[in-house]
Design a protein around this motif. Sequence first.
Motif, short mmCIF file in Angstrom:
data_model
loop_
_atom_site.label_atom_id
_atom_site.label_comp_id
_atom_site.label_asym_id
_atom_site.label_seq_id
_atom_site.Cartn_x
_atom_site.Cartn_y
_atom_site.Cartn_z
N GLU A 177 0.85 -1.20 0.00
CA GLU A 177 0.00 0.00 0.00
C GLU A 177 0.88 1.25 0.00
O GLU A 177 1.80 1.36 0.83
N ALA A 178 0.60 2.17 -0.93
CA ALA A 178 1.44 3.35 -1.06
C ALA A 178 1.35 4.27 0.15
O ALA A 178 2.32 4.96 0.49
N LEU A 213 5.26 2.07 -1.85
CA LEU A 213 4.87 2.45 -3.20
C LEU A 213 5.54 1.53 -4.23
O LEU A 213 6.75 1.36 -4.21
N LYS A 242 6.87 1.27 -7.58
CA LYS A 242 7.32 2.26 -8.56
C LYS A 242 7.38 1.70 -9.97
O LYS A 242 7.40 2.47 -10.94
N THR A 285 -6.09 -0.97 -7.36
CA THR A 285 -5.92 0.44 -7.05
C THR A 285 -7.12 1.31 -7.43
O THR A 285 -7.17 2.49 -7.08
#
Length: 429
Positions: free
Chosen positions: A56-57, A206, A208, A235
């Motif tokens: 989870e970001a 995150l 990337k 998301t």
Amino acid sequence: MQIPDALWRTTAPDPAPPVRLEGDVSLDVAIVGGGFTGLRAALMLAEAGTSVAVFEAGDVGFGASGRNGGQVNPMLPVAAPDDLHKAVGSKYFERMAETSLRSADDLFDLIRAYQIQCDARQKGWIRVDHCGAARDVARRNARLWNEHGADFEFLERADVERLTGAKGYATGTLSARGGAVQPMSLVRGLDRAARGAGAQVYSFALVKGMARQAGLWHLDVAGHKVTAATVIVATNGYSDALVQGLKHSVLPLFSIQMATEPLKESEIGPILPQGHTISDTRKLIMYARREPGGQMCFGGIGYRKPQGGVGGFNWILKDAPETFPSLKGVKWRYQWGGHVALTEDKVPHLHEPAPGLICGLGYNGRGVAMSHVMGRELARRALGTPAGDLPFPVTRIEPYRFRMPQVLGAGLAMAFLRMRDRMEWKSST
């Protein structure tokens, strides 16, 4: 609007301690997104003995799962059965109809099974008609859905007034399967359940980038390397460029809400005395509920301002006392909002853009119930269920047509829709 302004964080139990990724890991399944969809998938996968981690970001529930209205509505937003049939075809029509109509029951069953304390109450959802034309359409479509087991009931003025306390609505439709949850409490409870089953849940992790090599997915997560046979991307309205085209396959809409401090019963008055939730048939809907702690919640549709910030709160501040006169003069202590992901055909989408990569999103304002369904089905697919046996068709990622003009022109478009809604609403009273 930042999430600390939400009532849900104030009244939810403390979260499980956040865990940060400290090194490289290898997994069976990596899940991107720590909301309802991702955590529901993680729970099922962990219980099946799969090594699974959620990345989870932000912190758990930061996105739509912690910012939604908490209404559990057992219905896709497609207007009529023919619309669903057109969107998914004959093969999936019955499956998706049954799945959506059962979605609220499934969620409340899940909450009971894992004893999640989230103020869950299945006391019914009332959708009131803002004008005569909307009533005629709503009733025609409800009769059609009843042929598929929806069990909608029609309400006349006396029942609308008695059950809702709302002014300006003469008729409505009741779904007894609907209800409400405290969404932040639910996502935190689901987080604990997934961890208890053996899933790893990482916050501030995150993703990337990712690439597939030699039959495995390699993810760059907060500077660490994660290797997985399968990746689930969950998301929804917070999708970015991680999966090509995914962000642009949905139209982001901003759902906004506000809530009071606890009110006296005399201040709430006749509003939703039996604990129903309420929404209406306007293009820019209103929705409301009363909380067990005495707070009143009222929401609608807002938009991102070009210069930053969120617009639309002035609209719902005006609408609330017009809809519920007893709320005139109350102080709205909390204001918040979050992204809703709309699809062109108004049904959730499941994509497999590459081997071992599965994406599910697009709940169109019905995410509290449907996100859990999607999470379950993503897990089933990752466990080897044939794509043809799922209730959702696997489709290509396609761009939402004219997305950018709609995003940039949201404020003007919504101002026009609001004017039309209000004219129709006032003409019927």
